[in-house]
Design an enzyme around this catalytic site. Sequence first.
Site, PDB file in Angstrom:
ATOM      1  N   ASP A  67       0.836  -1.202   0.000  1.00 59.58           N
ATOM      2  CA  ASP A  67       0.000   0.000   0.000  1.00 59.58           C
ATOM      3  C   ASP A  67       0.869   1.249   0.000  1.00 59.58           C
ATOM      4  O   ASP A  67       2.070   1.192   0.280  1.00 59.58           O
ATOM      5  CB  ASP A  67      -0.993   0.004   1.177  1.00 59.58           C
ATOM      6  CG  ASP A  67      -0.366  -0.424   2.504  1.00 59.58           C
ATOM      7  OD1 ASP A  67       0.870  -0.357   2.633  1.00 59.58           O
ATOM      8  OD2 ASP A  67      -1.123  -0.808   3.401  1.00 59.58           O
ATOM      9  N   ASN A 136      -9.521  -1.556  12.268  1.00 55.22           N
ATOM     10  CA  ASN A 136     -10.875  -1.681  11.720  1.00 55.22           C
ATOM     11  C   ASN A 136     -11.018  -2.935  10.852  1.00 55.22           C
ATOM     12  O   ASN A 136     -11.973  -3.068  10.102  1.00 55.22           O
ATOM     13  CB  ASN A 136     -11.230  -0.433  10.898  1.00 55.22           C
ATOM     14  CG  ASN A 136     -10.280  -0.228   9.725  1.00 55.22           C
ATOM     15  OD1 ASN A 136      -9.342  -1.006   9.531  1.00 55.22           O
ATOM     16  ND2 ASN A 136     -10.512   0.807   8.952  1.00 55.22           N
ATOM     17  N   HIS A 138      -8.927  -3.886   8.430  1.00 59.82           N
ATOM     18  CA  HIS A 138      -8.415  -3.779   7.067  1.00 59.82           C
ATOM     19  C   HIS A 138      -7.190  -4.667   6.856  1.00 59.82           C
ATOM     20  O   HIS A 138      -6.460  -4.995   7.792  1.00 59.82           O
ATOM     21  CB  HIS A 138      -8.150  -2.312   6.663  1.00 59.82           C
ATOM     22  CG  HIS A 138      -6.953  -1.666   7.294  1.00 59.82           C
ATOM     23  ND1 HIS A 138      -6.817  -0.290   7.380  1.00 59.82           N
ATOM     24  CD2 HIS A 138      -5.829  -2.161   7.864  1.00 59.82           C
ATOM     25  CE1 HIS A 138      -5.669  -0.005   7.954  1.00 59.82           C
ATOM     26  NE2 HIS A 138      -5.044  -1.124   8.262  1.00 59.82           N
ATOM     27  N   GLU A 143     -10.050  -0.852   3.203  1.00 61.95           N
ATOM     28  CA  GLU A 143     -10.864  -0.378   4.311  1.00 61.95           C
ATOM     29  C   GLU A 143     -12.269  -0.974   4.235  1.00 61.95           C
ATOM     30  O   GLU A 143     -12.764  -1.264   3.138  1.00 61.95           O
ATOM     31  CB  GLU A 143     -10.985   1.154   4.222  1.00 61.95           C
ATOM     32  CG  GLU A 143      -9.655   1.885   4.298  1.00 61.95           C
ATOM     33  CD  GLU A 143      -9.122   1.979   5.713  1.00 61.95           C
ATOM     34  OE1 GLU A 143      -8.740   0.929   6.271  1.00 61.95           O
ATOM     35  OE2 GLU A 143      -9.066   3.087   6.246  1.00 61.95           O
TER      36      GLU A 143
HETATM   37  P1  PGA Z   1       0.397  -1.960  12.720  1.00 61.24           P
HETATM   38  O1  PGA Z   1      -0.548  -1.656  11.484  1.00 61.24           O
HETATM   39  O2  PGA Z   1       1.174  -3.198  12.369  1.00 61.24           O
HETATM   40  O3  PGA Z   1       1.291  -0.765  12.841  1.00 61.24           O
HETATM   41  O4  PGA Z   1      -0.483  -2.171  13.909  1.00 61.24           O
HETATM   42  C1  PGA Z   1      -1.404  -2.629  10.995  1.00 61.24           C
HETATM   43  C2  PGA Z   1      -2.383  -2.036   9.999  1.00 61.24           C
HETATM   44  O5  PGA Z   1      -2.945  -0.956  10.255  1.00 61.24           O
HETATM   45  O6  PGA Z   1      -2.611  -2.646   8.957  1.00 61.24           O
END
Ligand code: PGA
Length: 249
Positions: A67, A136, A138, A143
């Site tokens: 991403d 959330n 994702h 999303e």
């Molecule tokens: P994080 O992010 O590993 O920093 O918790 C995960 C995400 O938001 O996909």
Amino acid sequence: MDLVVERDYPTLSRAAADLVTGVLMAKPDARLVVATGETPLGLYRNLADRTVRGQIDTSRLRIFQLDEYLGLTLDDSRSLYRWMRDVFLEPLAIRDYQVTRLPGDAANPGEACRAYDRAVEQAGGYDLAILGLGPNGHLGFNEPPSGDDAPTRVITLTPETVRSNARYWGSEDRVPRQALTAGMKHLLAARHVLLLVSGQGKREILARALEGPVTPDVPASFLQRAQRVTVMSDRDAMPTPPVSLMGEV
Ligand code: PGA
């Protein structure tokens, strides 16, 4: 789906590195899509050590970016490509020509997303998707709501993701509101998905992803139907694993 629950984050990171090492040994020219975020950093440090010690050969891998924020150039400190370069590509001695970017700075981002999907298809799909879990639900920046056939595309980030990502950049104002994300369709079709989850803050969403209804409102819940998934979590994120899901490393 295999669920592996490790004592703590360092143990989780080593177990994940063992799994990835196994994939690379079996297929030295594997196609990998790799997450940024904080959760996989311990895994990447372990893989970097193994690269330096000559235990893994990364010279034939092909890496796909998961991403990227829309509109950021590579010299922007918030660029997720830069993040991937600093924590994964350079420490693992992976060269630029081995990487397929998701270019947030493309003149035509929609066309760049379609070109990315064509590149994934021409490569025969992902062999391994290393993913984190958003608060959330994702995967990448897919999303909610995101269906299981969603292509690589430009997406507007939810307020929850903007809030969560503000921790990387100091404040919500610094978080771009739109992003490019590798699509659900190819991620779910990966020959192996490794989902890494750590910390109490992920407890509720992890339970919903693994045991709740399969729904676009929790994109990670589609992993329940993907062909081969290993969920690796620490005890903080999964204190009482459902017995039916426990697997073995
Ligand atoms: P994080 O992010 O590993 O920093 O918790 C995960 C995400 O938001 O996909």
